[in-house]
Each structure stands twice: as C-alpha cells, then as structure tokens.
Design a protein around this motif. Structure first.
Motif, PDB file in Angstrom:
ATOM      1  N   UNK A   1      39.588  39.375  33.367  1.00 41.74           N
ATOM      2  CA  UNK A   1      38.887  38.435  34.243  1.00 41.74           C
ATOM      3  C   UNK A   1      38.997  38.946  35.676  1.00 41.74           C
ATOM      4  N   UNK A   2      37.853  39.153  36.323  1.00 47.41           N
ATOM      5  CA  UNK A   2      37.829  39.589  37.721  1.00 47.41           C
ATOM      6  C   UNK A   2      37.289  38.431  38.546  1.00 47.41           C
ATOM      7  N   UNK A   3      38.151  37.817  39.383  1.00 49.07           N
ATOM      8  CA  UNK A   3      37.776  36.643  40.169  1.00 49.07           C
ATOM      9  C   UNK A   3      37.241  37.034  41.541  1.00 49.07           C
ATOM     10  N   UNK A   4      37.809  38.069  42.140  1.00 53.77           N
ATOM     11  CA  UNK A   4      37.413  38.444  43.503  1.00 53.77           C
ATOM     12  C   UNK A   4      38.308  37.767  44.520  1.00 53.77           C
ATOM     13  N   UNK A   5      37.731  37.224  45.578  1.00 52.32           N
ATOM     14  CA  UNK A   5      38.519  36.540  46.612  1.00 52.32           C
ATOM     15  C   UNK A   5      38.924  35.145  46.132  1.00 52.32           C
ATOM     16  N   UNK A   6      40.143  34.736  46.511  1.00 54.79           N
ATOM     17  CA  UNK A   6      40.647  33.417  46.120  1.00 54.79           C
ATOM     18  C   UNK A   6      41.483  32.863  47.259  1.00 54.79           C
ATOM     19  N   UNK A   7      41.232  31.607  47.629  1.00 53.73           N
ATOM     20  CA  UNK A   7      41.924  30.985  48.753  1.00 53.73           C
ATOM     21  C   UNK A   7      42.876  29.912  48.252  1.00 53.73           C
ATOM     22  N   UNK A   8      44.118  29.989  48.724  1.00 49.93           N
ATOM     23  CA  UNK A   8      45.124  28.998  48.376  1.00 49.93           C
ATOM     24  C   UNK A   8      45.969  28.720  49.603  1.00 49.93           C
ATOM     25  N   UNK A   9      46.103  27.436  49.937  1.00 52.36           N
ATOM     26  CA  UNK A   9      46.894  27.004  51.098  1.00 52.36           C
ATOM     27  C   UNK A   9      46.457  27.733  52.366  1.00 52.36           C
ATOM     28  N   UNK A  10      45.157  27.890  52.511  1.00 56.62           N
ATOM     29  CA  UNK A  10      44.605  28.474  53.727  1.00 56.62           C
ATOM     30  C   UNK A  10      44.684  29.982  53.809  1.00 56.62           C
ATOM     31  N   UNK A  11      45.205  30.635  52.772  1.00 56.87           N
ATOM     32  CA  UNK A  11      45.330  32.097  52.768  1.00 56.87           C
ATOM     33  C   UNK A  11      44.409  32.671  51.695  1.00 56.87           C
ATOM     34  N   UNK A  12      43.579  33.624  52.088  1.00 61.99           N
ATOM     35  CA  UNK A  12      42.651  34.252  51.156  1.00 61.99           C
ATOM     36  C   UNK A  12      43.181  35.612  50.730  1.00 61.99           C
ATOM     37  N   UNK A  13      43.348  35.783  49.423  1.00 58.64           N
ATOM     38  CA  UNK A  13      43.709  37.085  48.866  1.00 58.64           C
ATOM     39  C   UNK A  13      42.462  37.685  48.231  1.00 58.64           C
ATOM     40  N   UNK A  14      42.474  39.000  48.060  1.00 62.48           N
ATOM     41  CA  UNK A  14      41.278  39.711  47.630  1.00 62.48           C
ATOM     42  C   UNK A  14      41.466  40.352  46.249  1.00 62.48           C
ATOM     43  N   UNK A  15      40.329  40.614  45.609  1.00 67.84           N
ATOM     44  CA  UNK A  15      40.298  41.376  44.350  1.00 67.84           C
ATOM     45  C   UNK A  15      41.300  40.842  43.334  1.00 67.84           C
ATOM     46  N   UNK A  16      41.222  39.551  43.056  1.00 68.19           N
ATOM     47  CA  UNK A  16      42.117  38.919  42.092  1.00 68.19           C
ATOM     48  C   UNK A  16      41.662  39.282  40.675  1.00 68.19           C
ATOM     49  N   UNK A  17      42.587  39.820  39.906  1.00 64.93           N
ATOM     50  CA  UNK A  17      42.292  40.233  38.534  1.00 64.93           C
ATOM     51  C   UNK A  17      43.346  39.687  37.581  1.00 64.93           C
ATOM     52  N   UNK A  18      42.904  39.289  36.380  1.00 65.39           N
ATOM     53  CA  UNK A  18      43.808  38.788  35.345  1.00 65.39           C
ATOM     54  C   UNK A  18      43.500  39.516  34.042  1.00 65.39           C
ATOM     55  N   UNK A  19      44.552  39.964  33.383  1.00 68.90           N
ATOM     56  CA  UNK A  19      44.384  40.632  32.083  1.00 68.90           C
ATOM     57  C   UNK A  19      45.282  39.955  31.061  1.00 68.90           C
ATOM     58  N   UNK A  20      44.683  39.564  29.949  1.00 70.20           N
ATOM     59  CA  UNK A  20      45.421  38.944  28.853  1.00 70.20           C
ATOM     60  C   UNK A  20      45.399  39.884  27.653  1.00 70.20           C
ATOM     61  N   UNK A  21      46.565  40.218  27.123  1.00 69.63           N
ATOM     62  CA  UNK A  21      46.661  41.093  25.951  1.00 69.63           C
ATOM     63  C   UNK A  21      47.144  40.295  24.754  1.00 69.63           C
ATOM     64  N   UNK A  22      46.543  40.587  23.596  1.00 70.09           N
ATOM     65  CA  UNK A  22      46.888  39.914  22.337  1.00 70.09           C
ATOM     66  C   UNK A  22      46.812  38.402  22.504  1.00 70.09           C
ATOM     67  N   UNK A  23      45.621  37.924  22.808  1.00 69.93           N
ATOM     68  CA  UNK A  23      45.386  36.486  22.987  1.00 69.93           C
ATOM     69  C   UNK A  23      45.114  35.851  21.638  1.00 69.93           C
ATOM     70  N   UNK A  24      45.907  34.845  21.269  1.00 69.58           N
ATOM     71  CA  UNK A  24      45.726  34.134  20.003  1.00 69.58           C
ATOM     72  C   UNK A  24      45.037  32.806  20.266  1.00 69.58           C
ATOM     73  N   UNK A  25      43.833  32.651  19.698  1.00 72.49           N
ATOM     74  CA  UNK A  25      43.093  31.401  19.840  1.00 72.49           C
ATOM     75  C   UNK A  25      41.875  31.446  18.933  1.00 72.49           C
ATOM     76  N   UNK A  26      41.640  30.405  18.142  1.00 70.52           N
ATOM     77  CA  UNK A  26      40.417  30.340  17.351  1.00 70.52           C
ATOM     78  C   UNK A  26      39.197  30.287  18.271  1.00 70.52           C
ATOM     79  N   UNK A  27      38.119  30.916  17.861  1.00 66.93           N
ATOM     80  CA  UNK A  27      36.905  30.950  18.685  1.00 66.93           C
ATOM     81  C   UNK A  27      36.410  29.549  19.011  1.00 66.93           C
ATOM     82  N   UNK A  28      36.487  28.648  18.051  1.00 59.63           N
ATOM     83  CA  UNK A  28      35.992  27.293  18.285  1.00 59.63           C
ATOM     84  C   UNK A  28      36.758  26.611  19.410  1.00 59.63           C
ATOM     85  N   UNK A  29      38.068  26.880  19.514  1.00 62.34           N
ATOM     86  CA  UNK A  29      38.863  26.255  20.565  1.00 62.34           C
ATOM     87  C   UNK A  29      38.523  26.843  21.931  1.00 62.34           C
ATOM     88  N   UNK A  30      38.277  28.150  21.985  1.00 59.40           N
ATOM     89  CA  UNK A  30      37.882  28.762  23.255  1.00 59.40           C
ATOM     90  C   UNK A  30      36.568  28.183  23.755  1.00 59.40           C
TER      91      UNK A  30
END
Length: 236
Positions: free
Chosen positions: A68-97
């Motif tokens: 997941x590539x979010x880009x810029x994200x602001x929290x408590x008045x501070x903006x960070x850049x190029x926010x990225x999240x990677x999930x490995x071996x995610x367990x979840x039925x497709x219907x639940x997602x």
C-alpha cells in the motif's frame, strides 16, 4: 479433434487469467477504498496484491504480499512523505476483505516506512542553533552557528543515526568549522540528542533509518499483526 482440444485448453486458460485479474483488481480497489476511509485520505492509495495466481490465494485465504502506497500523511500537524505499508503472509478470506470485516485478518509481518522532511527535523533542534538539516552521504548534516568556549562559528556537523526503542539517537561524527578548530567531544556534548519516535502503528519498532534527499526514511516492523485491533490515529 486434437487441434480442437488445444484451442479449447487455450481458451480455458485465458478465461482463468481474465477472472484472476478481475478478482485481483476488485480486491485492490476495495482495500484502497477502505484504507482511504479509515485514515481520512483525500486520495485513495495505490494497492498491489503480489503473488500469482490471485484466485488460488483468495480461495486459501492467504495472500503472499500486499503493498500500500499512501504518499503524504498528516498527523498532529506534521506531514510525513512517501508513506508505504507492506503486509506479508496476510490471512483473510476474500469475502471478509471485500465486506470490510477485519475480525480474522492477521499478517505474519507488517512493515511501514515514511520520510520525515528535513525541515521538520530542523525545527526540533532550532534551539540548539541548527539552521539547516540535510543529507551527507549515508549520514545527516547539521549546519548552523554554534558557540563553543565563548566563540561563535559557522559549523557543519555530520551525524550518525541509530534506531532505538525511544527514537533515533543522533551522534556527531565529524566537524567542519570555518576559521577555528572545534573538538569533536565538545560537539558531542552539545549535539548528541534523540529524535523521539513513539506510538508507531501495529506495535511496530524502528528497524532502519536512512537519509534520503528529502528527509529521513524511517522503517518500522511488526510481527504477527492482528489487523482487527488496528485503529487509525486521528490527524492533527
């Protein structure tokens, strides 16, 4: 007859690939929509589900990798850049997602990274006389007017960065001063400090710090993440 069977097989494979791509695209779109809604993003993030075939992963309820590539994200008045999240071996039925149900969603490893702009870091140490923070190869460079032994001088200090449980420890390595010689030990006394980084999502801990052209890329990693307990933090 043999030629007919070959054509039929080709058409069947093509149909499976088409269904696989459709299912993957639909799932990626839905994940992006949910992330944008939960974190109040103005734009939907980019989502890519890795591994092939997708339908086999969906049927087994285990996805090799989701980026997941979010880009810029602001929290408590501070903006960070190029926010990225990677999930490995995610367990979840497709219907639940697809239905937004995260009660049984768990990832073996979750890795998040973001770039803290040098301007934000400079504001945190302005009271120490630091006027500019930038990249210096693999290190970070602090520049400003500092007073040592009653003498003020324009100084550049290359610092090393070490991730710890409390944040990033900044330690002077070399000193470049104009017109005077400044002892490194004296600089270490005044310019050794910790950049606090706390409250990371998913119980992650800092695993890497890397200076890039625009700021410090901070990477945090968590293991055995129960996504049903992950709640987005409000922005400031």
């Amino acid at each position: 007859m043999r030629k007919f069977l070959i054509v039929l097989l080709v058409l069947a494979v093509a149909g499976l690939i088409g269904a696989d791509r459709f299912g993957e695209t639909r799932a990626e779109t839905e994940v992006a929509r949910q992330v944008a809604a939960q974190y109040r993003l103005q734009e939907q993030p980019s989502v890519e589900i890795g591994g092939f075939p997708f339908l086999t992963q969906a049927a087994g309820g285990n996805y090799q990798r989701i980026d997941v590539v979010i880009g810029d994200y602001t929290q408590q008045g501070v903006t960070v850049q190029d926010v990225r999240i990677r999930l490995d071996s995610l367990n979840a039925p497709l219907s639940e997602l697809l239905n937004g149900d995260q009660s049984n969603v768990r990832a073996k490893t979750a890795t998040a990274s973001a770039v803290i702009p040098y301007g934000v870091l400079q504001k945190g140490v302005a009271d120490k006389g630091v006027q500019k923070v930038s990249r210096d190869g693999d290190d970070m460079l602090l520049e400003g007017t500092f007073a040592f032994l009653g003498v003020s001088a324009q100084v550049g200090v290359a610092v090393s960065l070490e991730p710890t449980a409390k944040g990033i420890v900044v330690t002077p390595k070399t000193v470049r001063a104009s017109g005077i010689q400044v002892p490194l030990d004296l600089v270490k006394r005044d310019l050794t400090y910790t950049v606090p980084v706390t409250g990371l999502p998913m119980g992650s801990r800092i695993t890497a710090v890397e200076p890039v052209d625009t700021g410090l890329r901070i990477t945090g990693t968590a293991e055995n993440v129960d996504l049903s307990g992950v709640t987005p933090q409000t922005t400031g």
